[in-house]
Write a protein that holds these residues in place. Structure first.
Motif, PDB file in Angstrom:
ATOM      1  N   LEU A   1       2.430   9.406  -5.970  1.00 23.46           N
ATOM      2  CA  LEU A   1       2.731  10.775  -5.524  1.00 23.46           C
ATOM      3  C   LEU A   1       4.250  10.959  -5.448  1.00 23.46           C
ATOM      4  CD1 LEU A   1       0.143  10.976  -2.587  1.00 23.46           C
ATOM      5  CD2 LEU A   1      -0.156  11.866  -4.909  1.00 23.46           C
ATOM      6  N   PRO A   2       4.913  10.965  -6.587  1.00 25.82           N
ATOM      7  CA  PRO A   2       6.390  11.011  -6.580  1.00 25.82           C
ATOM      8  C   PRO A   2       6.958  12.324  -6.026  1.00 25.82           C
ATOM      9  CG  PRO A   2       5.539  11.307  -8.803  1.00 25.82           C
ATOM     10  CD  PRO A   2       4.355  10.915  -7.954  1.00 25.82           C
ATOM     11  N   ASN A   3       6.156  13.383  -6.016  1.00 23.19           N
ATOM     12  CA  ASN A   3       6.662  14.681  -5.552  1.00 23.19           C
ATOM     13  C   ASN A   3       6.475  14.902  -4.050  1.00 23.19           C
ATOM     14  OD1 ASN A   3       7.397  15.387  -8.204  1.00 23.19           O
ATOM     15  ND2 ASN A   3       5.314  16.136  -8.632  1.00 23.19           N
ATOM     16  N   ILE A   4       5.863  13.924  -3.381  1.00 28.41           N
ATOM     17  CA  ILE A   4       5.634  14.047  -1.939  1.00 28.41           C
ATOM     18  C   ILE A   4       6.505  13.036  -1.205  1.00 28.41           C
ATOM     19  CG2 ILE A   4       3.936  13.814  -0.079  1.00 28.41           C
ATOM     20  CD1 ILE A   4       1.795  14.744  -1.976  1.00 28.41           C
ATOM     21  N   GLU A   5       7.243  13.527  -0.252  1.00 31.39           N
ATOM     22  CA  GLU A   5       8.110  12.657   0.531  1.00 31.39           C
ATOM     23  C   GLU A   5       7.275  11.916   1.574  1.00 31.39           C
ATOM     24  OE1 GLU A   5      12.332  12.931   3.023  1.00 31.39           O
ATOM     25  OE2 GLU A   5      11.298  14.748   2.355  1.00 31.39           O
ATOM     26  N   ILE A   6       7.339  10.613   1.537  1.00 35.88           N
ATOM     27  CA  ILE A   6       6.549   9.799   2.460  1.00 35.88           C
ATOM     28  C   ILE A   6       7.498   8.975   3.321  1.00 35.88           C
ATOM     29  CG2 ILE A   6       4.814   7.986   2.685  1.00 35.88           C
ATOM     30  CD1 ILE A   6       3.618   8.912   0.048  1.00 35.88           C
ATOM     31  N   ASN A   7       7.690   9.419   4.554  1.00 30.32           N
ATOM     32  CA  ASN A   7       8.505   8.694   5.520  1.00 30.32           C
ATOM     33  C   ASN A   7       7.995   9.025   6.918  1.00 30.32           C
ATOM     34  OD1 ASN A   7       9.718  11.232   6.336  1.00 30.32           O
ATOM     35  ND2 ASN A   7      10.989  11.091   4.482  1.00 30.32           N
ATOM     36  N   TRP A   8       8.640   8.477   7.951  1.00 29.89           N
ATOM     37  CA  TRP A   8       8.137   8.655   9.309  1.00 29.89           C
ATOM     38  C   TRP A   8       8.298  10.082   9.815  1.00 29.89           C
ATOM     39  CZ3 TRP A   8       4.906   5.602  11.668  1.00 29.89           C
ATOM     40  CH2 TRP A   8       4.799   4.273  11.259  1.00 29.89           C
ATOM     41  N   GLN A   9       9.197  10.839   9.223  1.00 32.14           N
ATOM     42  CA  GLN A   9       9.375  12.226   9.645  1.00 32.14           C
ATOM     43  C   GLN A   9       8.305  13.144   9.061  1.00 32.14           C
ATOM     44  OE1 GLN A   9      12.131  10.264   8.586  1.00 32.14           O
ATOM     45  NE2 GLN A   9      12.360   9.898  10.814  1.00 32.14           N
ATOM     46  N   THR A  10       7.809  12.795   7.855  1.00 34.64           N
ATOM     47  CA  THR A  10       6.861  13.685   7.171  1.00 34.64           C
ATOM     48  C   THR A  10       5.416  13.207   7.232  1.00 34.64           C
ATOM     49  OG1 THR A  10       7.241  12.558   5.058  1.00 34.64           O
ATOM     50  CG2 THR A  10       8.659  14.452   5.577  1.00 34.64           C
ATOM     51  N   GLN A  11       5.189  11.890   7.336  1.00 37.60           N
ATOM     52  CA  GLN A  11       3.829  11.332   7.254  1.00 37.60           C
ATOM     53  C   GLN A  11       3.583  10.323   8.376  1.00 37.60           C
ATOM     54  OE1 GLN A  11       1.681  12.595   5.213  1.00 37.60           O
ATOM     55  NE2 GLN A  11       3.137  13.820   4.002  1.00 37.60           N
ATOM     56  N   ASP A  12       3.889  10.735   9.581  1.00 37.59           N
ATOM     57  CA  ASP A  12       3.792   9.825  10.731  1.00 37.59           C
ATOM     58  C   ASP A  12       2.381   9.245  10.886  1.00 37.59           C
ATOM     59  OD1 ASP A  12       4.979   8.967  13.549  1.00 37.59           O
ATOM     60  OD2 ASP A  12       3.000   9.827  13.924  1.00 37.59           O
ATOM     61  N   LEU A  13       1.356  10.102  10.882  1.00 41.67           N
ATOM     62  CA  LEU A  13      -0.014   9.648  11.117  1.00 41.67           C
ATOM     63  C   LEU A  13      -0.492   8.706  10.019  1.00 41.67           C
ATOM     64  CD1 LEU A  13      -2.519   9.830  12.915  1.00 41.67           C
ATOM     65  CD2 LEU A  13      -3.263  11.798  11.561  1.00 41.67           C
ATOM     66  N   ALA A  14      -0.229   9.051   8.766  1.00 42.77           N
ATOM     67  CA  ALA A  14      -0.667   8.210   7.648  1.00 42.77           C
ATOM     68  C   ALA A  14      -0.029   6.829   7.710  1.00 42.77           C
ATOM     69  CB  ALA A  14      -0.337   8.890   6.325  1.00 42.77           C
ATOM     70  N   LEU A  15       1.248   6.765   8.081  1.00 44.82           N
ATOM     71  CA  LEU A  15       1.947   5.481   8.138  1.00 44.82           C
ATOM     72  C   LEU A  15       1.500   4.651   9.344  1.00 44.82           C
ATOM     73  CD1 LEU A  15       5.544   6.589   7.077  1.00 44.82           C
ATOM     74  CD2 LEU A  15       3.877   5.300   5.730  1.00 44.82           C
ATOM     75  N   GLN A  16       1.033   5.309  10.390  1.00 39.98           N
ATOM     76  CA  GLN A  16       0.433   4.559  11.501  1.00 39.98           C
ATOM     77  C   GLN A  16      -0.932   3.985  11.088  1.00 39.98           C
ATOM     78  OE1 GLN A  16       0.630   5.971  15.660  1.00 39.98           O
ATOM     79  NE2 GLN A  16       1.593   7.819  14.820  1.00 39.98           N
TER      80      GLN A  16
ATOM     81  N   TYR B   1       0.834  -1.206   0.000  1.00 43.13           N
ATOM     82  CA  TYR B   1       0.000   0.000   0.000  1.00 43.13           C
ATOM     83  C   TYR B   1       0.867   1.254   0.000  1.00 43.13           C
ATOM     84  CZ  TYR B   1      -4.532  -2.274   0.865  1.00 43.13           C
ATOM     85  OH  TYR B   1      -5.681  -3.002   0.739  1.00 43.13           O
ATOM     86  N   THR B   2       1.874   1.258   0.862  1.00 47.18           N
ATOM     87  CA  THR B   2       2.751   2.430   0.976  1.00 47.18           C
ATOM     88  C   THR B   2       3.474   2.701  -0.340  1.00 47.18           C
ATOM     89  OG1 THR B   2       3.072   1.911   3.313  1.00 47.18           O
ATOM     90  CG2 THR B   2       4.611   3.470   2.313  1.00 47.18           C
ATOM     91  N   ASN B   3       3.996   1.646  -0.952  1.00 48.84           N
ATOM     92  CA  ASN B   3       4.711   1.815  -2.223  1.00 48.84           C
ATOM     93  C   ASN B   3       3.776   2.255  -3.342  1.00 48.84           C
ATOM     94  OD1 ASN B   3       7.164   1.072  -1.095  1.00 48.84           O
ATOM     95  ND2 ASN B   3       6.844  -1.105  -1.504  1.00 48.84           N
ATOM     96  N   LEU B   4       2.534   1.783  -3.297  1.00 43.05           N
ATOM     97  CA  LEU B   4       1.549   2.193  -4.300  1.00 43.05           C
ATOM     98  C   LEU B   4       1.334   3.705  -4.256  1.00 43.05           C
ATOM     99  CD1 LEU B   4      -0.681   1.279  -6.367  1.00 43.05           C
ATOM    100  CD2 LEU B   4      -2.244   1.187  -4.420  1.00 43.05           C
TER     101      LEU B   4
END
Length: 651
Positions: free
Chosen positions: A429-444, A421-424
């Motif tokens: 959204l290649p222009n948005i950085e998705i990691n624990w520092q930027t998208q903590d709530l979404a990744l939880q 799901y995360t990789n999808l």
């Protein structure tokens, strides 16, 4: 020897099902016949026992109300000779007004019709609503009792009402009701009646129903005490069980004389009906509050399963306190049932196509051991679903508990599904950085939501009810993932504050649940949860705790009490808590921040609260309501922000 007329009177509780008129009347007949065998000649049952109490929009359907009248007439045919029966139901008058009516009848005629509400369409719980308001605290005991006695009468604009029953016109009676027992006239009144105003006479019957809730317990006890101190002979009754999905009734029956309760029954029976009379043997259990609440939730779960005709329950067993308690309560619900019902338990299971060998259960068989061995694998399926954030401790707790309860247990690793799901989304959204520092709530949240499809599938395949494991504290402030840990058809612990829930777990782990047979069922694998810090385990560092995300649960639950139950604004909440010794170690500015967080989260979470699964009202109502789109607390929060405290000087 002269027989006391009061010895011929009984009160009973019925486990009602809303709108199941046939089943309700069958249980009324069984209760009546069993009481007759014990020499009873007059039985009073709770209000609305024919129809069920929580009728909601059914009361607007004249055809249903008329069916209730038909059921009354059929029931009348089953009354034994020389027997008087009191029952409640909705009745439609000749003016097409539907009343909450109480009918006293024998086999040949309807003796009296009395009214509790001028229109049943009005909230049945109005008789206690004013107690939840600040006005109640300012009244003297005498004023409180007067208000409780008159609250319904004040709304009554109808001097009399006429009802056509079996081609005869009956008029609701005003004044004392007189019945004949052993050729003696007995004058009685109904407590809560609109027309009679409870004058007393020889006997007072209190058939008013009330669901169980700790927040209402003191109110009920006060009302009961006030009645006892006012009238000589008082018989009271309540309905029993989980009637509508989230309201559990304790089936309390009492007989009182000269201000003292001389007989009462054990609460939360698993039987279909009960009754008591002056010669009853009580055999009362002395249970702690934790034990009472355990049994109440267990009864709620058992009735939910029976009434939905499900094969049991499913849940995601995370290794945390909430899901562990839910799993334990499912098993205990059947332990309580078997311990009390004995062979009748097996007949109930057979109706659900759960076939058990009743011959293996003897008089000296331990109910807990029997349920674990033969029933648990059939009624509870659990799944532990690990992600990259999961640790070995939670798996060990979940698997150990599942082994002790002997329920069906699955271990799924869903890390690859979460990653997919995360990789999808990363690719989309290649222009948005998705990691624990930027998208903590979404990744939880994606972890919590990915756990649901598999356990839903298990529930569907096995015809199980999916349990959601949210507690009251987290539901209030929306500390939960919609379509994640909140998904399910029932939330059995949604009425328990988290700080209390942890203490309940400790009691079950150390002392165990107490059965009617006075045996105890200890679940020792719950012990690690007594000291383990609650965590959603959704961050990879392993350092996340629920109280770190929120605040200490004891504080959160205290704030909840002031806001939900006393309706205090933030500044008043601060002043009240500042006076409590257990929170003196919290600095003033931090306490302000915690209170602000509570109000902000509570305001934002209304849309979540409206989507939560039905929860049992154990402590208090779980449906605290604001507008979804509102600024309900904004001005009040500003008052708190501007509120001067001494720590502000240090800052």
């Amino acid at each position: 020897m002269q027989v006391n007329v009061m010895e011929k009177i009984a009160v009973g509780s019925i486990k009602t099902t809303v709108a199941n008129l046939k089943l309700n009347c069958e249980r009324i007949v069984s209760c009546m016949n069993d009481s007759k065998k014990e020499g009873i000649e007059c039985l009073f049952l709770p209000e609305l026992c024919i129809s069920g109490v929580n009728l909601k929009d059914l009361i607007y359907m004249p055809s249903f109300v008329d069916k209730c009248k038909e059921a009354l007439l059929e029931l009348q045919k089953s009354i034994p000779d020389s027997f008087i029966l009191g029952v409640g139901l909705p009745l439609r008058s000749t003016l097409n007004i539907t009343y909450n009516a109480y009918v006293i009848m024998n086999k040949d005629e309807i003796l009296y019709i009395d009214l509790f509400d001028d229109s049943i369409a009005k909230n049945l719980f109005e008789r206690i609503n004013f107690i939840m308001s600040p006005l109640y605290e300012r009244l003297s005991e005498k004023q409180r009792f007067k208000a409780l006695s008159q609250i319904e009468i004040a709304r009554c604009n109808v001097k009399s009402a006429k009802f056509e029953i079996d081609s005869k016109i009956h008029i609701a009676k005003r004044g004392d009701i007189i019945i004949n027992i052993l050729n003696k006239e007995v004058k009685l009144s109904l407590f809560g009646s609109r027309l009679n105003k409870c004058k007393g006479g020889d006997l007072v019957i209190s058939p008013c129903t009330s669901y169980y809730s700790t927040s209402l317990k003191n109110v009920r006890e006060y009302v009961q005490k006030s009645i006892l101190n006012t009238y000589e002979n008082v018989f009271s009754c309540n309905i029993l069980g989980n009637e509508n999905g989230n309201l559990i009734y304790d089936g309390l029956l009492t007989i009182s004389k000269s201000g003292k309760t001389i007989h009462r029954n054990n609460l939360f029976s698993f039987k279909d009906y009960n009754f008591i009379h002056i010669k009853s043997e009580d055999n009362l259990q002395a249970l702690s509050t934790y034990q009472i609440h355990t049994k109440a939730i267990a009864l709620g779960l058992f009735d939910y399963m029976i009434k939905t005709r499900a094969d049991g329950f499913a849940l995601s067993l995370s290794g945390g306190a909430d899901s562990a308690l839910c799993a334990t309560l499912v098993i205990l619900s059947h332990v309580y049932a078997l311990d009390e019902l004995k062979q009748d338990y097996f007949a109930l299971m057979k109706k659900l196509n759960i076939n058990l060998d009743a011959s293996l259960y003897k008089e000296d068989t331990n109910a807990f051991e029997y349920i674990k061995t033969y029933v648990a694998p059939k009624i509870l399926v659990c799944a532990y679903q690990a992600t990259n954030s999961s640790g070995s401790e939670t798996y060990n707790i979940a698997s150990t508990l599942a082994k002790e309860l002997n329920c069906e247990f699955h271990n799924f690793n869903i890390a690859n599904i979460v990653d997919s799901y995360t990789n999808l989304i990363k690719e989309s959204l290649p222009n948005i950085e998705i990691n624990w520092q930027t998208q903590d709530l979404a990744l939880q949240n994606i972890q919590a939501r990915t756990r649901l499809p598999s356990v839903w599938m298990l529930a569907n395949i096995k015809n199980r009810l999916l349990i959601t494991t949210s507690n009251m504290s987290e539901g209030i402030v929306g500390y939960c993932t919609m379509d994640g840990d909140t998904a399910g058809s029932l939330c059995p612990i949604g009425g328990l504050p988290k700080s209390y829930l942890l203490k309940l777990i400790e009691e079950l782990a150390t002392l165990g649940a107490t059965l009617l047979s006075n045996t105890r069922c200890k679940i020792e694998s719950l012990l690690p949860l007594v000291t383990k810090a609650p965590t959603a385990e959704l961050r990879p560092t392993g350092e996340q705790t629920d109280e770190g995300d929120l605040m200490p649960y004891q504080l959160l639950d205290t704030i909840k009490t002031y806001v939900y139950d006393r309706h205090l604004p933030p500044v008043d909440v601060y002043n009240e808590i500042r006076e409590l010794a257990q929170f003196t170690d919290i600095p003033n500015t931090k306490l302000k921040a915690y209170i602000k967080k509570f109000f902000v989260m509570c305001q934002r979470a209304q849309w979540k609260r409206e989507r939560l699964a039905p929860a049992f009202y154990i402590f208090s109502r779980t449906d605290y309501s604001l507008s979804v789109l509102s600024s309900s607390f904004d001005d009040l929060i500003k008052d708190l922000d501007n509120f001067f405290v001494i720590d502000d000087i240090k800052d």
